[in-house]
Scaffold this active site. Structure first.
Site, PDB file in Angstrom:
ATOM      1  N   ASP A 104      -8.089   5.849  -8.255  1.00  0.00           N
ATOM      2  CA  ASP A 104      -8.693   4.524  -8.429  1.00  0.00           C
ATOM      3  C   ASP A 104     -10.216   4.591  -8.374  1.00  0.00           C
ATOM      4  O   ASP A 104     -10.890   3.565  -8.258  1.00  0.00           O
ATOM      5  CB  ASP A 104      -8.171   3.552  -7.372  1.00  0.00           C
ATOM      6  CG  ASP A 104      -8.555   3.960  -5.959  1.00  0.00           C
ATOM      7  OD1 ASP A 104      -9.076   5.070  -5.766  1.00  0.00           O
ATOM      8  OD2 ASP A 104      -8.320   3.153  -5.026  1.00  0.00           O
ATOM      9  N   GLU A 158       0.810  -1.217   0.000  1.00  0.00           N
ATOM     10  CA  GLU A 158       0.000   0.000   0.000  1.00  0.00           C
ATOM     11  C   GLU A 158       0.845   1.269   0.000  1.00  0.00           C
ATOM     12  O   GLU A 158       0.446   2.292  -0.566  1.00  0.00           O
ATOM     13  CB  GLU A 158      -0.929   0.012   1.220  1.00  0.00           C
ATOM     14  CG  GLU A 158      -1.958  -1.108   1.255  1.00  0.00           C
ATOM     15  CD  GLU A 158      -3.096  -0.883   0.281  1.00  0.00           C
ATOM     16  OE1 GLU A 158      -3.546   0.265   0.127  1.00  0.00           O
ATOM     17  OE2 GLU A 158      -3.537  -1.881  -0.340  1.00  0.00           O
ATOM     18  N   THR A 203      -7.681   8.239  -0.442  1.00  0.00           N
ATOM     19  CA  THR A 203      -7.269   7.036   0.274  1.00  0.00           C
ATOM     20  C   THR A 203      -6.353   7.496   1.397  1.00  0.00           C
ATOM     21  O   THR A 203      -5.448   8.299   1.168  1.00  0.00           O
ATOM     22  CB  THR A 203      -6.529   6.065  -0.658  1.00  0.00           C
ATOM     23  OG1 THR A 203      -7.419   5.612  -1.677  1.00  0.00           O
ATOM     24  CG2 THR A 203      -5.997   4.867   0.117  1.00  0.00           C
TER      25      THR A 203
END
Length: 271
Positions: free
Chosen positions: A74, A56, A79
């Site tokens: 995405d 990640e 995020t």
């Protein structure tokens, strides 16, 4: 995202018997403890967090990621945090709501109306221009870091470990479940964790149903790769191919160290 409805089970660990022995040795407290070890063992959980962070965040320092926040294009908006909470998938909203319950008036509380509106989209409406700065500021607060830990465990870690134990798979298999639910969530879409597992079950039986653990885990990884390839943002499958497959090929079902793997071309090691 929906948590997995799973029954608690226990990992199946074979205890070898010496060839010349006529009866199996009585289990000791030590062997019983070894059999009970799962990914929720503190040392194993630390390994899991490092491996996920390598994929990640390209770093083993997962505790440095509480302050992380960016839009990675995405389709899920921002995020952020130690597990990739997303403004577009509801888990970031749940996190900030919980944080506000335990600490009213925190620096992120003002964004709750915007987070509710952007849920389900990649929009930044009502979040820009200061949301990323305020997230990093919130990450300096121990209560916010604890809130991230709680939501990680509640939504992702505990459900995947519990399902893994119910399926009779060991530490590596439980990690595979955890990494899958972190990336795909557990909604009703075809690429969610529950449907990746369902696809795997159509090809092989887990140990809880009398199947071979390695064969089942290979089937699960096959299903996982299929799910990743359905989405451009996740089409690089190296976190499976050059990490989890490597551990599985070596027969490291207990995820014992030392561990060496690659993700997106970067090499990592845990001694």
């Amino acid at each position: 995202m929906l948590a997995i409805g799973a029954l608690l089970g226990s990992a199946l660990v074979a205890v070898p018997v010496a060839a010349h022995a006529t009866t199996a040795p009585a289990p000791t407290a030590e062997t019983a403890a070894a059999a009970a070890v799962g990914l929720d063992d503190p040392a194993k959980k630390e390994i899991a967090m490092k491996i996920v962070s390598s994929a990640e965040n390209s770093s083993l320092d997962w505790k440095a990621q509480y302050k992380y926040v960016e839009d990675i294009d995405d389709g899920r908006g921002y995020t952020a945090g130690i597990i990739g909470f997303c403004s577009g998938t509801g888990d970031m909203l749940d996190l900030v709501e919980y944080y506000t319950q335990i600490k009213p008036g925190n620096v992120l509380a003002r964004y709750l109306p915007a987070l509710r509106k952007v849920d389900g989209s990649d929009s930044h409406a009502g979040l820009d221009p200061n949301f990323t700065k305020d997230w990093a500021k919130a990450a300096q607060d121990a209560d916010f870091r604890k809130a991230q830990d709680r939501e990680r465990d509640r939504v992702y870690f505990n459900p995947s470990v519990n399902q893994g134990k119910a399926d009779g798979i060991g530490v590596l298999g439980q990690f595979m479940y955890y990494d899958a639910i972190v990336m795909h969530g557990d909604g009703g879409d075809s690429t969610s964790f529950r449907n990746i597992r369902k696809r795997a079950l159509s090809k092989a039986k887990p140990p809880s149903q009398g199947g071979n653990e390695t064969a089942y885990l290979n089937a699960f990884l096959d299903a996982r790769v299929w799910a990743m390839k359905q989405e451009e943002a996740h089409s690089d499958t190296s976190r499976v191919d050059t990490a989890q497959r490597v551990f599985l090929r070596k027969g490291n079902l207990n995820l014992n160290t030392p561990l060496d793997w690659k993700v997106y071309g970067d090499s990592f090691h845990i001694g």
